[in-house]
Design a protein around this motif. Structure first.
Motif, PDB file in Angstrom:
ATOM      1  N   ALA A   1      -3.232   5.709   7.526  1.00 23.78           N
ATOM      2  CA  ALA A   1      -2.903   5.983   6.119  1.00 23.78           C
ATOM      3  C   ALA A   1      -4.106   6.512   5.365  1.00 23.78           C
ATOM      4  N   ASN A   2      -5.281   6.050   5.786  1.00 24.21           N
ATOM      5  CA  ASN A   2      -6.495   6.415   5.052  1.00 24.21           C
ATOM      6  C   ASN A   2      -6.996   7.828   5.359  1.00 24.21           C
ATOM      7  N   ASN A   3      -6.552   8.446   6.471  1.00 28.89           N
ATOM      8  CA  ASN A   3      -7.165   9.727   6.830  1.00 28.89           C
ATOM      9  C   ASN A   3      -6.612  10.899   6.018  1.00 28.89           C
ATOM     10  N   GLY A   4      -5.668  10.620   5.058  1.00 26.97           N
ATOM     11  CA  GLY A   4      -5.237  11.624   4.106  1.00 26.97           C
ATOM     12  C   GLY A   4      -4.239  12.633   4.642  1.00 26.97           C
ATOM     13  N   THR A   5      -3.781  12.518   5.855  1.00 27.30           N
ATOM     14  CA  THR A   5      -2.866  13.502   6.418  1.00 27.30           C
ATOM     15  C   THR A   5      -1.413  13.125   6.191  1.00 27.30           C
ATOM     16  N   LEU A   6      -1.152  11.954   5.728  1.00 29.14           N
ATOM     17  CA  LEU A   6       0.240  11.506   5.610  1.00 29.14           C
ATOM     18  C   LEU A   6       0.774  11.800   4.219  1.00 29.14           C
ATOM     19  N   ASN A   7       2.099  12.100   4.164  1.00 31.67           N
ATOM     20  CA  ASN A   7       2.705  12.281   2.858  1.00 31.67           C
ATOM     21  C   ASN A   7       3.047  10.933   2.233  1.00 31.67           C
ATOM     22  N   ALA A   8       3.475  10.962   1.004  1.00 33.07           N
ATOM     23  CA  ALA A   8       3.683   9.751   0.220  1.00 33.07           C
ATOM     24  C   ALA A   8       4.692   8.813   0.876  1.00 33.07           C
ATOM     25  N   SER A   9       5.786   9.377   1.409  1.00 35.12           N
ATOM     26  CA  SER A   9       6.809   8.481   1.973  1.00 35.12           C
ATOM     27  C   SER A   9       6.306   7.799   3.235  1.00 35.12           C
ATOM     28  N   ASP A  10       5.471   8.556   4.014  1.00 39.17           N
ATOM     29  CA  ASP A  10       4.890   7.933   5.213  1.00 39.17           C
ATOM     30  C   ASP A  10       3.969   6.796   4.824  1.00 39.17           C
ATOM     31  N   VAL A  11       3.167   7.038   3.733  1.00 34.94           N
ATOM     32  CA  VAL A  11       2.236   5.993   3.274  1.00 34.94           C
ATOM     33  C   VAL A  11       3.026   4.769   2.829  1.00 34.94           C
ATOM     34  N   LYS A  12       4.143   5.022   2.102  1.00 39.46           N
ATOM     35  CA  LYS A  12       4.991   3.911   1.667  1.00 39.46           C
ATOM     36  C   LYS A  12       5.522   3.137   2.856  1.00 39.46           C
ATOM     37  N   SER A  13       5.910   3.941   3.869  1.00 40.89           N
ATOM     38  CA  SER A  13       6.455   3.281   5.072  1.00 40.89           C
ATOM     39  C   SER A  13       5.389   2.395   5.720  1.00 40.89           C
ATOM     40  N   ILE A  14       4.126   2.894   5.687  1.00 38.24           N
ATOM     41  CA  ILE A  14       3.038   2.062   6.253  1.00 38.24           C
ATOM     42  C   ILE A  14       2.875   0.794   5.424  1.00 38.24           C
ATOM     43  N   SER A  15       3.005   0.976   4.085  1.00 37.41           N
ATOM     44  CA  SER A  15       2.926  -0.209   3.230  1.00 37.41           C
ATOM     45  C   SER A  15       3.986  -1.234   3.636  1.00 37.41           C
ATOM     46  N   ASN A  16       5.200  -0.719   3.911  1.00 38.54           N
ATOM     47  CA  ASN A  16       6.271  -1.638   4.323  1.00 38.54           C
ATOM     48  C   ASN A  16       5.973  -2.284   5.666  1.00 38.54           C
ATOM     49  N   GLN A  17       5.430  -1.449   6.579  1.00 37.30           N
ATOM     50  CA  GLN A  17       5.116  -2.005   7.911  1.00 37.30           C
ATOM     51  C   GLN A  17       4.057  -3.102   7.807  1.00 37.30           C
ATOM     52  N   ILE A  18       3.031  -2.814   6.959  1.00 40.43           N
ATOM     53  CA  ILE A  18       1.978  -3.829   6.805  1.00 40.43           C
ATOM     54  C   ILE A  18       2.557  -5.081   6.146  1.00 40.43           C
TER      55      ILE A  18
END
Lengths: 304, 473
Positions: A96-113
Motif C-alpha cells: 500500500a505504501n509504494n504508491g502504485t495502488l489505486n484508492a479502492s485497492d488501498v481501501k481493500s488493504i485497509s479491510n484486509q488489515i
C-alpha cells in the motif's frame, strides 16, 4: 554343684523364641517387606517416609509438567499464528505504501488489515481449558477489546501483569505465561494493536499519507519482532519443563530403587535365617523329647 | 558300759529316724511340681553320748525335722529383677500395639495411620498440581480430598491412641485388687511365721510368703525389709509402706484428669508407681508417657499444618475473587485454638473447592502465587522448625527407637530373670534324681538298721538261753 532340675522349662522358652523367629522370617518372606514394624529398623522406617515423600513429589511434578506443556504449546502455536498474520500485514502495508495502488485497492488493504487485526485479537484472546492464557492473572475475562469509537480505533488490555511459575521439586521456577500486554502492547512503538489500528486508519480513506503510513509500517515491523522475542520466553519454558521433567523422572527412578532396596526383604538371607531357625527348632524338640523320656530318671533304674 | 538293751534302743531310734527322713523325701517327691515349693533336707542330730566310767558311748541319731533349702538374698534378687522385667514387658506390649498403628508404608495407597507421611506429601503436592492450572476444578477438588485423607488418617490415629490409653487405664485399675489381696495374704502369713518360727525358717509358710512376694513383684515394684522374729515389711520402690508385719495398707484408686490414679493413705503415688516397676509400672509408663508422647507429636503436626495452611489460604484470593476476613475466614481445616487435642479434632471444614485460594492477594483468579506458597510449605519448617514430612519421619524413627530400646531391655532383663531363676531352682527346686539317691541311701540304712536289729535279737536270745538250746530264739 547342683543343677536346675527344671531345665526343660528353659528349653521350652528357647523353643518359643525359635518359633517366634520363624514366624517373623516367614512373614517377611510372604510379604516381601523387610521392615514390618518400626522397631525392626527405626532409622529405615524414617528414611522410608522421606523417600516416599520425594518419590511422590517427583511423580506429582511429572503430572503437572504434562499439564503445563499443553498450555505452553497452545500459547506457542497462538504466537506462531500471530507472527504469520503480522508478517502478512507488513507485506500488505508495504504494498500500500509504494504508491502504485489505486484508492479502492488501498481501501481493500485497509479491510484486509482490519481482518488481520480481528484475527490477531482473537489469537491474543486464546483460551486453554476455559482460561485466557495471555491475560496475566485475570484469566476469566478476555484480555483484549477494541473500541472503534475513535479513529484510529483503540485496543485495550484488560488483564494484569500476573506471571505464574511452576516450581520443580529441586526449586527451579519455570515461567508459565507471559502477560498479554507485554507481548502485544509493548512499550510505545512496540504495540501490535496500536500499529495495526493506525494502519487501518491510514488506509481507510483510500488516500495514503505515505510518510505516516511508512512510519506505522515500521512500527508494526518492530512490534512483530517484539512478539517473536516474547515467544522465545514460552519456548524456553517448554524446554525447561521437558528438561526438569526428565531430570525428575531420573531421580524418581533412583529413589524408587533406593526405597525398594530399603523395604524389600533380602530373600536369600531371610531364607538362610529361616532354615537355621528350623534346624534349631528341630534340635530343641529332639532334646526335649530325649530328656523327657521316662528312662532318664534315676527312679526308673530303681528295682520295682 | 553298753548293754544289748541300749543297742536295741539305738537301732529302734535309727529306724524311726530313717522313716522320718523317708517322709521328708516322699514329701519332696510329692511336691516336685508345686509352685514355690522349696526342697527340704532332713535334719540329723547325733544323740548325747553316754559317759560311763570315763568312757563315752554314742547313743545313735535322731531325725529332728526338715529344713527348706532357701537363699533369701537370691530370692529377693529374683523378685527385684522380676519387677524390672515385668515393667519392660508390659510397656513393650503397649508399645507394640502403639507402633502397629504406624506400620511402615510400602508405597501402595491405603488409608492408615502409617500413611500419614504420604498423606502430608499428597496434600502439599495437590497445591503444586494446582500451580499448573489454578482454575481447574478437578485440581481444586483434589486439594480438598487429599486434605480429607490427611485429616482423616491423623484424627483416626489420635482416636486409636486415645482408646489404647483408655484400655490400658482399665487394665491398671484392675491391678489394685490383686495387690491388696496379696499384701493382705502376706500380712497374715507374717503373723503366723512370727508366732510359729520366730528364729528359724518357717518352711511351708515361708514358701507361701515367697510365692506371694514373687507374684507381687510381677505387679508392682517393692522393697522388702526383714523385721525381727522373721517378720517382713514391704514398701513400694519409692518408700511408701504397703505392709508392716501383720498390718497391710490398702491401695485405692480414683479418677484424676480422666485417668485412674493410685492412692495410699490419701497420697497420690501414681508417678512413683510408674517408675517403680512391675507390670503396673510398665502400663503406667505407657499410659502416662509413651502414648501421650505420640499423641503430642500428632497434635503438633495437626496444629501446625492446620494453622499454617489456614493462614496461607486466608491470605489469598479464591476462584470467586474473595479474600478471607476475620468475620468470614477461608479455612481449609478446622482451625485449632490449642495444640492439645488438635489431632483428634482435625477435619476439613471447607466444602466448596472454589474457596481454595490459589491466587495471591489482589491478584486475578488465574494467578497461582498463593498455591505456590502453599506448596512451598511442604519444604518449610512449619512444624516446630521442621518440614512436616521430616517431623513425621523423626516421629516414626523416635517411636521405633523407643520400642527397640525397650525390646532390648526386656530381652536382657528376661535373660537375667531366667539366670536367677536357674540359680534359685538349682538350690530350691526338687531334683528327682537327688531324691531317688536319698531314698536309696535311706532305704539301705533302714535295711542295715533292721539287720543289726535282727542280729541283736539273735544275740539277745543266746544271752537269754545262756548257750543252751531252748524255746527262745
Amino acid at each position: 554343684m547342683r543343677v536346675d532340675p527344671f531345665y526343660v522349662t528353659n528349653l521350652v522358652g528357647s523353643l518359643d523364641q525359635a518359633q517366634a523367629n520363624e514366624q517373623q522370617l516367614s512373614s517377611e518372606l510372604s510379604s516381601g517387606v523387610s521392615i514390618t514394624s518400626l522397631s525392626q529398623n527405626p532409622v529405615g522406617a524414617g528414611q522410608n517416609v522421606l523417600l516416599l515423600s520425594q518419590i511422590q513429589q517427583d511423580d506429582s511434578f511429572t503430572q503437572s509438567s504434562n499439564l503445563v506443556t499443553g498450555q505452553l504449546q497452545v500459547a506457542d502455536s497462538a504466537l506462531g499464528s500471530v507472527v504469520t498474520n503480522l508478517t502478512q500485514a507488513v507485506s500488505l502495508a508495504t504494498r500500500a505504501n509504494n504508491g502504485t495502488l489505486n484508492a479502492s485497492d488501498v481501501k481493500s488493504i485497509s479491510n484486509q488489515i482490519s481482518g488481520i487485526l480481528n484475527e490477531v485479537q482473537s489469537l491474543a484472546n486464546t483460551s486453554y481449558q476455559g482460561q485466557y492464557i495471555f491475560a496475566g492473572g485475570q484469566t476469566s475475562t478476555a484480555p483484549f477489546t477494541t473500541s472503534t469509537a475513535t479513529s484510529p480505533a483503540v485496543t485495550t488490555y484488560n488483564g494484569d501483569q500476573g506471571v505464574n511459575y511452576l516450581q520443580s521439586p529441586n526449586g527451579q521456577k519455570i515461567q508459565l505465561n507471559v502477560p498479554g500486554d507485554q507481548i502485544f502492547m509493548g512499550t510505545g512503538a512496540n504495540s501490535v494493536f496500536g500499529a495495526l489500528n493506525s494502519l487501518i486508519a491510514d488506509y481507510s480513506s483510500g488516500a495514503v499519507d505515505t510518510e505516516q503510513a511508512v512510519k506505522d509500517t515500521v512500527a508494526l515491523g518492530t512490534a512483530l519482532g517484539y512478539v517473536s522475542q516474547q515467544r522465545v520466553t514460552i519456548d524456553n519454558s517448554m524446554t525447561q519443563v521437558t528438561a526438569a521433567s526428565d531430570a525428575v523422572t531420573n531421580v524418581q527412578t533412583q529413589l524408587t530403587t533406593a526405597q525398594t532396596d530399603l523395604m524389600q526383604a533380602d530373600i536369600p538371607t531371610v531364607s538362610t535365617q529361616l532354615s537355621l531357625a528350623e534346624t534349631q527348632q528341630t534340635a530343641l524338640e529332639d532334646i526335649i523329647a530325649q530328656l523327657n523320656s521316662t528312662s532318664n530318671s534315676l527312679f526308673s533304674k530303681l528295682p520295682a | 558300759m553298753g548293754t544289748i538293751n541300749a543297742a536295741f534302743g539305738i537301732m529302734s531310734g535309727a529306724l524311726d529316724a530313717d522313716q522320718q527322713a523317708l517322709n521328708v523325701v516322699a514329701n519332696n517327691v510329692a511336691n516336685a511340681n508345686t509352685p514355690g515349693y522349696s526342697v527340704e533336707k532332713p535334719d540329723w542330730q547325733e544323740n548325747q553320748p553316754l559317759t560311763i566310767g570315763g568312757i563315752s558311748y554314742g547313743q545313735g541319731a535322731t531325725e529332728t525335722g526338715a529344713t527348706s533349702q532357701r537363699d533369701r538374698v537370691l530370692e529377693e534378687r529374683l523378685d527385684q529383677q522380676q519387677q524390672l522385667a515385668s515393667a519392660s514387658g508390659s510397656r513393650l506390649t503397649a508399645l507394640n500395639t502403639l507402633q502397629a498403628l504406624f506400620t511402615p508404608d510400602s508405597g501402595s495407597s491405603s488409608s492408615r495411620a502409617g500413611d500419614i507421611g504420604s498423606d502430608i506429601t499428597n496434600f502439599f503436592d495437590s497445591f503444586s498440581s494446582l500451580e499448573a492450572n489454578p482454575t481447574d476444578n478437578a485440581l481444586r477438588q483434589n486439594v480438598l480430598s487429599t486434605a480429607g485423607m490427611l485429616a482423616g488418617d491423623i484424627s483416626n490415629a489420635a482416636a486409636s491412641l486415645n482408646s489404647q490409653r483408655a484400655a490400658l487405664d482399665q487394665e491398671t485399675a484392675g491391678v489394685t485388687s490383686q495387690v491388696n489381696a496379696l499384701t493382705g495374704a502376706i500380712a497374715q502369713l507374717n503373723q503366723q511365721i512370727m508366732t510359729n518360727s520366730p528364729n528359724s525358717d518357717a518352711g511351708t509358710l515361708e514358701d507361701q510368703r515367697q510365692q506371694d512376694l514373687s507374684q507381687l513383684s510381677q505387679l508392682i515394684g517393692i522393697n522388702q525389709i526383714t523385721t525381727e522374729n522373721n517378720g517382713l515389711a514391704i514398701t513400694t520402690t519409692s518408700g511408701q509402706l504397703l505392709l508392716s508385719e501383720g498390718t497391710s495398707y490398702q491401695l485405692s484408686t480414683g479418677m484424676v484428669n480422666g485417668v485412674t490414679d493410685f492412692f495410699l493413705g490419701g497420697t497420690d503415688i501414681t508417678s512413683q508407681l510408674a517408675s517403680g516397676g512391675g507390670s503396673l509400672g510398665g502400663d503406667l509408663t505407657a499410659r502416662d508417657g509413651d502414648i501421650p508422647g505420640a499423641l503430642d507429636s500428632l497434635d503438633q503436626l495437626a496444629y501446625n499444618i492446620s494453622t499454617a495452611v489456614n493462614t496461607q489460604n486466608n491470605a489469598g484470593t479464591t476462584l470467586d475473587g474473595d479474600t478471607g476476613s476475620a468475620a468470614n475466614p477461608l479455612y481449609i481445616f478446622n482451625q485449632p485454638t490449642v495444640i492439645g487435642g488438635s489431632a483428634a479434632h482435625m477435619n476439613v471444614v471447607m466444602t466448596d473447592p472454589n474457596q481454595v485460594a490459589a491466587a495471591g492477594a489482589g491478584d486475578g483468579t488465574g494467578d497461582n502465587s498463593n498455591a505456590a506458597a502453599m506448596a512451598a510449605m511442604a519444604n518449610q519448617g512449619i512444624v516446630n522448625g521442621q518440614t512436616p514430612t521430616n517431623f513425621y519421619s523423626n516421629f516414626v524413627t523416635n517411636l521405633g527407637s523407643t520400642v527397640s530400646t525397650v525390646q532390648t531391655e526386656n530381652t536382657a532383663q528376661n535373660a537375667s530373670v531366667t539366670q536367677l531363676q536357674t540359680q534359685n531352682d538349682a538350690l530350691s527346686g526338687v531334683n528327682l534324681n537327688d531324691e531317688a539317691s536319698a531314698m536309696t541311701t535311706l532305704e539301705r540304712s533302714y535295711q542295715a538298721a533292721s539287720q543289726v536289729f535282727a542280729m541283736l535279737n539273735t544275740i539277745m536270745a543266746s544271752a537269754l538261753n545262756l548257750g543252751e538250746q531252748a524255746t527262745v530264739s
